[in-house]
Scaffold this motif. Structure first.
Motif, PDB file in Angstrom:
ATOM      1  N   UNK A 160      -8.412   6.932  74.065  1.00  8.90           N
ATOM      2  CA  UNK A 160      -9.006   6.293  72.889  1.00  8.90           C
ATOM      3  C   UNK A 160      -8.243   6.646  71.611  1.00  8.90           C
ATOM      4  N   UNK A 161      -7.878   7.920  71.363  1.00  3.03           N
ATOM      5  CA  UNK A 161      -7.101   8.204  70.143  1.00  3.03           C
ATOM      6  C   UNK A 161      -5.794   7.410  70.082  1.00  3.03           C
ATOM      7  N   UNK A 162      -5.127   7.249  71.199  1.00  5.38           N
ATOM      8  CA  UNK A 162      -3.892   6.462  71.225  1.00  5.38           C
ATOM      9  C   UNK A 162      -4.190   4.994  70.922  1.00  5.38           C
ATOM     10  N   UNK A 197      -3.980   0.431  67.166  1.00  7.43           N
ATOM     11  CA  UNK A 197      -4.668  -0.631  66.426  1.00  7.43           C
ATOM     12  C   UNK A 197      -4.497  -0.433  64.922  1.00  7.43           C
ATOM     13  N   UNK A 198      -4.574   0.806  64.456  1.00 11.59           N
ATOM     14  CA  UNK A 198      -4.376   1.086  63.028  1.00 11.59           C
ATOM     15  C   UNK A 198      -2.961   0.703  62.601  1.00 11.59           C
ATOM     16  N   UNK A 199      -1.969   0.996  63.432  1.00 12.26           N
ATOM     17  CA  UNK A 199      -0.590   0.603  63.118  1.00 12.26           C
ATOM     18  C   UNK A 199      -0.453  -0.914  63.057  1.00 12.26           C
ATOM     19  N   UNK A 205      -2.830  -3.104  62.322  1.00 10.57           N
ATOM     20  CA  UNK A 205      -3.508  -3.564  61.114  1.00 10.57           C
ATOM     21  C   UNK A 205      -2.652  -3.268  59.883  1.00 10.57           C
ATOM     22  N   UNK A 206      -2.029  -2.089  59.838  1.00 13.78           N
ATOM     23  CA  UNK A 206      -1.161  -1.734  58.719  1.00 13.78           C
ATOM     24  C   UNK A 206       0.002  -2.713  58.599  1.00 13.78           C
ATOM     25  N   UNK A 207       0.613  -3.054  59.740  1.00 15.31           N
ATOM     26  CA  UNK A 207       1.719  -4.021  59.711  1.00 15.31           C
ATOM     27  C   UNK A 207       1.238  -5.387  59.229  1.00 15.31           C
ATOM     28  N   UNK A 208       0.070  -5.819  59.701  1.00 17.84           N
ATOM     29  CA  UNK A 208      -0.483  -7.097  59.261  1.00 17.84           C
ATOM     30  C   UNK A 208      -0.747  -7.088  57.751  1.00 17.84           C
ATOM     31  N   UNK A 209      -1.316  -5.996  57.247  1.00 16.10           N
ATOM     32  CA  UNK A 209      -1.592  -5.904  55.818  1.00 16.10           C
ATOM     33  C   UNK A 209      -0.310  -5.877  55.002  1.00 16.10           C
TER      34      UNK A 209
END
Length: 58
Positions: free
Chosen positions: A18-20, A25-27, A29-33
């Motif tokens: 789950x942490x991975x 997913x955070x990476x 979202x960051x790229x999308x933003x």
């Protein structure tokens, strides 16, 4: 960090890493933003990267 504990290994085997998954997913979202924020500056708004939407009423 937790990979050396038996319970962590068992949880990974049962539930997945789950942490991975969260980091991945955070990476994403960051790229999308970052892609969204790279909008060309709008001279009418006076702020770089703004789409020219009106602000809140005053």
């Amino acid at each position: 960090m937790f990979q050396e504990t038996p319970i962590y290994s068992r949880l990974i085997a049962e539930r997945g890493d789950i942490p991975l998954q969260v980091r991945s997913e955070a990476d994403r979202i960051r790229r999308d933003l970052e892609a969204v924020m790279r909008v060309a500056p709008n001279p009418a708004s006076g702020l770089p990267g703004q789409l020219g939407f009106p602000g809140p009423p005053r």
